[in-house]
Design a protein around this motif. Sequence first.
Motif, mmCIF file in Angstrom:
data_model
loop_
_atom_site.group_PDB
_atom_site.id
_atom_site.type_symbol
_atom_site.label_atom_id
_atom_site.label_comp_id
_atom_site.label_asym_id
_atom_site.label_seq_id
_atom_site.Cartn_x
_atom_site.Cartn_y
_atom_site.Cartn_z
ATOM 1 N N LEU A 1 39.453 -55.505 39.745
ATOM 2 C CA LEU A 1 39.437 -54.225 40.689
ATOM 3 C C LEU A 1 38.515 -53.175 39.887
ATOM 4 O O LEU A 1 37.907 -53.657 39.016
ATOM 5 N N TYR A 2 38.022 -52.210 40.838
ATOM 6 C CA TYR A 2 37.162 -51.163 40.204
ATOM 7 C C TYR A 2 37.920 -50.559 39.023
ATOM 8 O O TYR A 2 39.190 -50.445 39.149
ATOM 9 N N PRO B 1 33.319 -52.539 38.949
ATOM 10 C CA PRO B 1 34.464 -53.592 38.875
ATOM 11 C C PRO B 1 34.724 -54.227 37.588
ATOM 12 O O PRO B 1 33.723 -54.362 36.790
ATOM 13 N N LEU C 1 35.874 -57.524 35.761
ATOM 14 C CA LEU C 1 36.410 -58.768 36.539
ATOM 15 C C LEU C 1 36.653 -59.947 35.219
ATOM 16 O O LEU C 1 36.056 -59.550 34.090
ATOM 17 N N ARG D 1 38.108 -48.085 47.738
ATOM 18 C CA ARG D 1 37.781 -49.511 47.374
ATOM 19 C C ARG D 1 38.929 -50.328 46.765
ATOM 20 O O ARG D 1 39.305 -51.551 47.446
ATOM 21 N N ASN D 2 39.627 -49.567 45.676
ATOM 22 C CA ASN D 2 40.712 -50.258 45.174
ATOM 23 C C ASN D 2 41.700 -50.271 46.180
ATOM 24 O O ASN D 2 42.728 -51.392 46.220
#
Length: 275
Positions: A141-142, A161, A163, A67-68
Amino acid sequence: MSLLPVTVVIPTKNEAKNLPQCLSRLSDFAQVWVVDSGSSDGTQQIARDHGARVIAFTWTGGYPKKRNWVLLNERFETPWVLFLDGDEQVSREFINELASALANTDKVGFWLNYTTHFMGKVLKHGLPQRKLALFRVGAGLYERIEDPGWSKLDMEVHEHPQLDGRIGEIAARIDHLDFRGIEHFIARHNSYSTWEVHRRAQLMADTAGAWARLTKRQKTKYRALDKWWFASAYFLGTYIAKRGFLDGAAGLHYALMKFAYFHDIKLKIDEHAQQ
């Protein structure tokens, strides 16, 4: 309704049984990307047949995972990204609420709620599943976890995540419906439990100040994972306090699976300490 300004990112590996149902619900989104880890069951062709963009991913250990990696390396043409798993299906109610929420918002992300299907039954009780899986591109990001290869997991699973900004919530639920059966469920959670043991050991050493960045819920979990009572407490919380017993046999078996998961973690922690 115009297309939602959202790129849906679906990380996959051998998701042929789940992916068609997932992709069939996504025609209202501007972009759909399938990020695949070398599937051998036709996953990539299924994605292309549904008009999704296929992105190949290979993890060699360390940071970043899937994911990142996408967030850091791919160029998004939409202001929002939604991470879906291959065994998740959005509903018309979810799409309508999402369209309304994104029309005029100062939020940078949204918590999403899920309905779990297990053994052919919708689980209406027990501990609800909730994830922060929709956020503005560039908002964060995660969490960064240096995983040198504790398990074969090449995607962020327990990472969350991080944020900058206000977080909202979408109440309409996403269906979590895995067609790969109990054997896959057990194998997947075996990998998860191994990962948790190594992650906990890393946190206990805390050489990089990672503990301070955990949420209150994460700290509570990692403090309790090695306790003899934790698996039983989780079972009682899910099955009794949260009324999982009202879901019949499926509710019982699901709670027992979760008990086994946390019991496995406890045993692996003990073994790891002895070694």
